[in-house]
Design an enzyme around this catalytic site. Structure first.
Site, PDB file in Angstrom:
ATOM      1  N   ARG A  33     -18.828 -51.261  39.594  1.00 51.66           N
ATOM      2  CA  ARG A  33     -17.927 -50.838  40.668  1.00 51.66           C
ATOM      3  C   ARG A  33     -18.180 -51.604  41.971  1.00 51.66           C
ATOM      4  O   ARG A  33     -17.246 -51.819  42.750  1.00 51.66           O
ATOM      5  CB  ARG A  33     -18.101 -49.328  40.921  1.00 51.66           C
ATOM      6  N   ASP A 142      -7.315 -36.473  49.825  1.00 52.76           N
ATOM      7  CA  ASP A 142      -8.211 -37.214  48.956  1.00 52.76           C
ATOM      8  C   ASP A 142      -9.216 -37.940  49.834  1.00 52.76           C
ATOM      9  O   ASP A 142      -9.002 -38.095  51.056  1.00 52.76           O
ATOM     10  CB  ASP A 142      -7.444 -38.219  48.091  1.00 52.76           C
TER      11      ASP A 142
END
Length: 283
Positions: A33, A142
């Protein structure tokens, strides 16, 4: 390769700033990532990235790290059951309990790229008898600005609209724009999008009739889950509902909520019996 010391730093950093718990065997996940971020920001290695985060010299890098490590998997009408219970139990009870002028307020606390809130909006449009003339507000939050921007655009590719979205809903509520499908403006007007970290106070949000917080708590440790549930309960109407993911539960995490009988993953605030009628009357 990331060193043991740097891995420990990232574990602590992610827990502190996002609540994400990384086990000791997630080195590959972290590397896969974050390597793209090393290239993007021209940072030499994980040790230097850790140094940047330690001295807080770049908020852009810090935000990118959190967003890269946050899972944002979503699809329309995911798991189906929450939307069925939304229609068969939650909406009828709330509609009967509220005055016609009271708004219906729903919070999608992990809105990701928008499939969940737009699925709720389509469900509401398909069941006008359970809404009446009341205003509908779907509050979408979010941790990631990137996914919220995508959600606010309401635009999805062919693969995304094929994941869970019935063809009749696609034809009714979307239009083709170049090689993308864009959702109807009438559904967009129900939405408010805001970046929000569930670890932070829920200041100024108001009270919600229904809170969808699905597939988020699984990434946190027990004390963090309990804290979030306690704060969610304070912004849930006394006769409102909390919806969690199928693998999540409030059991063993305090007493802010209790299960909705015979409905796995659905909860109601654990308030004294006399409090709910008073709360309904005050709305």
């Amino acid at each position: 390769m990331i060193s043991a010391a740097d891995y420990e730093f990232f574990k602590k950093y992610l827990k502190q700033h996002s609540g994400l718990i990384l086990s000791d065997d997630k080195h590959y996940l972290l590397e896969s990532r974050l390597v793209p971020l090393l290239r993007k920001f021209e940072i030499a290695d994980f040790g230097r990235l850790a140094a940047v985060l330690r001295d807080n010299s770049s908020s852009a890098v810090a935000e990118a790290v959190i967003e890269a490590m946050t899972t944002n998997e979503s699809l329309f009408f995911r798991d189906k059951t929450p939307f069925e219970v939304f229609t068969s139990i939650m909406l009828p009870k709330l509609h009967a309990a509220r005055s016609p002028s009271a708004p219906l307020r729903i919070w999608c606390a992990a809105a990701s790229t928008g499939q969940e809130p737009y699925s709720l909006a389509m469900t509401l449009k398909e069941n006008p008898h359970l809404v009446g003339s009341r205003r509908v507000e779907i509050f979408c939050t979010d941790l990631s600005n990137e996914v919220l921007e995508r959600a606010a655009s309401g635009r999805y590719n062919q693969f995304e609209v094929q994941r869970g979205l019935p063809i009749q809903m696609l034809m009714k509520y979307f239009k083709k724009v170049d090689d993308m499908w864009e959702i109807s403006p009438q559904l967009k007007t129900m939405m408010t999008f805001r970046k929000l970290n569930l670890l932070n106070p829920f200041v100024g949000l108001g009270t919600f009739d229904i809170v969808f917080c699905r597939n988020v708590l699984i990434y946190f440790d027990a004390p963090t889950k309990t804290d979030i549930l306690n704060r969610l309960a304070k912004v849930t109407a006394a006769d409102g509902y909390l919806v969690l993911g199928g693998a999540e539960t409030v059991m063993g995490l305090g007493d802010a909520y209790k299960p909705l009988p015979n409905q796995r993953g659905f909860y109601v605030p654990n308030v004294p019996a006399a409090a709910a009628p008073a709360a309904m009357a005050s709305r």
